[in-house]
Design a protein around this motif. Structure first.
Motif, mmCIF file in Angstrom:
data_model
loop_
_atom_site.group_PDB
_atom_site.id
_atom_site.type_symbol
_atom_site.label_atom_id
_atom_site.label_comp_id
_atom_site.label_asym_id
_atom_site.label_seq_id
_atom_site.Cartn_x
_atom_site.Cartn_y
_atom_site.Cartn_z
ATOM 1 N N SER A 1 0.859 -1.179 0.000
ATOM 2 C CA SER A 1 0.000 0.000 0.000
ATOM 3 C C SER A 1 0.897 1.232 0.000
ATOM 4 C CB SER A 1 -0.918 0.000 1.229
ATOM 5 O OG SER A 1 -0.162 0.088 2.425
ATOM 6 N N PRO A 2 0.351 2.423 -0.265
ATOM 7 C CA PRO A 2 1.189 3.619 -0.207
ATOM 8 C C PRO A 2 1.903 3.725 1.144
ATOM 9 C CG PRO A 2 -0.924 4.129 -1.223
ATOM 10 C CD PRO A 2 -1.033 2.723 -0.704
ATOM 11 N N GLN A 3 3.233 3.712 1.107
ATOM 12 C CA GLN A 3 4.130 3.867 2.256
ATOM 13 C C GLN A 3 4.374 2.599 3.070
ATOM 14 O OE1 GLN A 3 2.692 7.145 4.673
ATOM 15 N NE2 GLN A 3 3.289 8.666 3.160
ATOM 16 N N THR A 4 3.614 1.504 2.843
ATOM 17 C CA THR A 4 3.763 0.344 3.737
ATOM 18 C C THR A 4 3.667 -0.974 2.982
ATOM 19 O OG1 THR A 4 2.716 1.618 5.512
ATOM 20 C CG2 THR A 4 2.937 -0.743 5.850
ATOM 21 N N ASP B 1 6.015 6.797 -0.823
ATOM 22 C CA ASP B 1 4.618 7.167 -1.001
ATOM 23 C C ASP B 1 4.285 7.163 -2.486
ATOM 24 O OD1 ASP B 1 2.064 7.925 -0.427
ATOM 25 O OD2 ASP B 1 2.538 10.055 -0.174
ATOM 26 N N GLY B 2 3.162 6.578 -2.830
ATOM 27 C CA GLY B 2 2.743 6.528 -4.229
ATOM 28 C C GLY B 2 1.714 5.447 -4.451
ATOM 29 N N LEU C 1 5.383 1.371 -8.129
ATOM 30 C CA LEU C 1 4.564 2.504 -7.695
ATOM 31 C C LEU C 1 4.612 3.595 -8.758
ATOM 32 C CD1 LEU C 1 6.489 1.636 -4.898
ATOM 33 C CD2 LEU C 1 4.519 2.815 -3.923
ATOM 34 N N LEU C 2 3.575 4.391 -8.818
ATOM 35 C CA LEU C 2 3.493 5.453 -9.805
ATOM 36 C C LEU C 2 4.562 6.514 -9.544
ATOM 37 C CD1 LEU C 2 1.858 6.659 -12.181
ATOM 38 C CD2 LEU C 2 0.466 7.854 -10.472
ATOM 39 N N GLN D 1 10.702 -1.005 -6.629
ATOM 40 C CA GLN D 1 11.212 -1.379 -5.311
ATOM 41 C C GLN D 1 11.402 -2.894 -5.207
ATOM 42 O OE1 GLN D 1 11.709 1.124 -2.607
ATOM 43 N NE2 GLN D 1 11.667 2.316 -4.533
ATOM 44 N N ARG D 2 12.541 -3.298 -4.646
ATOM 45 C CA ARG D 2 12.802 -4.701 -4.311
ATOM 46 C C ARG D 2 12.908 -4.782 -2.797
ATOM 47 N NH1 ARG D 2 17.577 -7.645 -3.210
ATOM 48 N NH2 ARG D 2 17.401 -9.887 -3.634
ATOM 49 N N CYS D 3 12.063 -5.625 -2.197
ATOM 50 C CA CYS D 3 11.987 -5.710 -0.737
ATOM 51 C C CYS D 3 12.450 -7.093 -0.265
ATOM 52 C CB CYS D 3 10.562 -5.452 -0.261
ATOM 53 S SG CYS D 3 9.872 -3.868 -0.814
ATOM 54 N N VAL D 4 13.432 -7.121 0.619
ATOM 55 C CA VAL D 4 13.972 -8.354 1.206
ATOM 56 C C VAL D 4 14.319 -8.079 2.668
ATOM 57 C CG1 VAL D 4 15.739 -10.156 1.071
ATOM 58 C CG2 VAL D 4 14.952 -9.048 -1.026
ATOM 59 N N ASP D 5 13.962 -9.008 3.565
ATOM 60 C CA ASP D 5 14.310 -8.890 4.984
ATOM 61 C C ASP D 5 13.854 -7.564 5.584
ATOM 62 O OD1 ASP D 5 15.434 -11.405 5.038
ATOM 63 O OD2 ASP D 5 17.478 -10.688 4.638
ATOM 64 N N GLY D 6 12.677 -7.090 5.203
ATOM 65 C CA GLY D 6 12.115 -5.899 5.807
ATOM 66 C C GLY D 6 12.676 -4.579 5.301
ATOM 67 N N VAL D 7 13.465 -4.633 4.218
ATOM 68 C CA VAL D 7 14.045 -3.414 3.654
ATOM 69 C C VAL D 7 13.688 -3.328 2.173
ATOM 70 C CG1 VAL D 7 16.157 -2.122 3.175
ATOM 71 C CG2 VAL D 7 15.948 -3.445 5.291
#
Length: 314
Positions: free
Chosen positions: A237-240, A253-254, A275-276, A281-287
């Motif tokens: 979701s935007p930001q999370t 944010d987006g 995101l627009l 974004q690539r997310c691994v291990d909470g980052v």
């Protein structure tokens, strides 16, 4: 408003002209809705679709290294070599006669070895040269034979559908039954991860005659589900970034446009989020980390090929 129609001298297929571009004193290119380009001149009106593939109204699905893409009128194509070659596995209304054609593709997915395609005129299911055409939801005065825009199968094998008025439907032996849940903006995921994106958050359908239940309480993020995407228990979701209702990472944010999840070669779960106007974004291990510049256009889907290369469809 009366919309003019024309028929080509080559295949007598009706289409609606949208624009015309003269390129000499005796000929012009005619743009059409759903029919591809046409050429008008001394020889009459004929199609000019050599190497033409309409891309409006795309739908995408991936299993392993097989990527399926459905186009407006020209059918469904698949690639197994990272986009180097494409095979027209289901013909479109502008393609030569072959397997039962599809019109404007709005959704598609692989069900085992079978391809399921939703379009303006119904649902096509099959593989190879064996295909079956099934009716969708008839909606009078809709300008199309099928009101459904997407369908998905849950863990019980039930097939749910959403129409273009955001109503929920369930496939039964007697046909399609309209459900009590409304305001469904999207159906995200399949199997046990099938969720309904609504203004109240992500809902889990229980039964057609019962209101769908809230899958997770994401707090203030519930109202942003139409700007979010969900897959395999993950919600961007935007930001999370969330997993099974728990916040696991922070995103820029987006508006979220696409989401993909896989198990990496190191055994860790990787998540891609488009995101627009934000780097992918690539997310691994909470980052979550930006791995590209912002993609120039709206993103329909993202994913990985088996080689690890990332693809995105605009």
């Amino acid at each position: 408003v009366r919309v003019p129609t024309a028929r080509s001298d080559e295949d007598n297929m009706p289409f609606q002209p949208t624009a015309i571009w003269p390129f000499n004193k005796s000929a012009a290119i005619v743009g059409t809705f759903r029919g591809g380009p046409a050429l008008v001149g001394a020889e009459g009106l004929r199609i000019a679709r050599t190497n033409f593939h309409a891309t409006l109204g795309t739908a995408t699905n991936q299993v392993g290294n097989t990527l399926l893409v459905g186009f407006m009128s020209t059918g469904v194509y698949t690639t197994k070599d990272e986009g180097k070659t494409w095979v027209n596995v289901v013909k479109g209304t502008t393609s030569p006669l072959g397997v039962p054609p599809v019109s404007d593709t709005t959704d598609l997915y692989l069900d085992g070895e079978e391809i399921v395609v939703v379009d303006f005129d119904g649902i096509t299911v099959g593989k190879g040269t064996v295909w079956e055409r099934m009716p969708g939801v008839a909606m009078p005065n809709a300008g199309r034979q099928n009101g459904l825009v997407e369908i998905a199968k849950d863990e019980q094998g039930r097939i749910w559908g959403r129409d273009f008025s955001d109503r929920l439907w369930l496939k039964t032996e007697a046909g399609w039954e309209q459900c009590v849940t409304t305001g469904v903006r999207r159906i995200d995921g399949r199997g046990s991860h099938l969720l309904l994106s609504t203004e109240s958050g992500y809902l889990k359908p229980i039964a057609c005659d019962e209101p769908a239940e809230l899958a997770w309480d994401l707090g203030s993020a519930n109202k942003y589900s139409q700007l979010s995407r969900s897959a395999e228990g993950w919600v961007a979701s935007p930001q999370t970034l969330w997993y099974e209702g728990q916040k696991v990472a922070t995103l820029p944010d987006g508006d979220v446009q696409a989401l993909a999840v896989r198990q990496g070669t190191n055994g860790k779960t990787e998540v891609l989020v488009a995101l627009l106007n934000v780097p992918l974004q690539r997310c691994v291990d909470g980052v979550c980390t930006g791995i590209s510049t912002a993609l120039p256009g709206p993103v329909e889907a993202v994913g990985w090929f088996e080689s690890g290369r990332i693809w995105a469809l605009e």
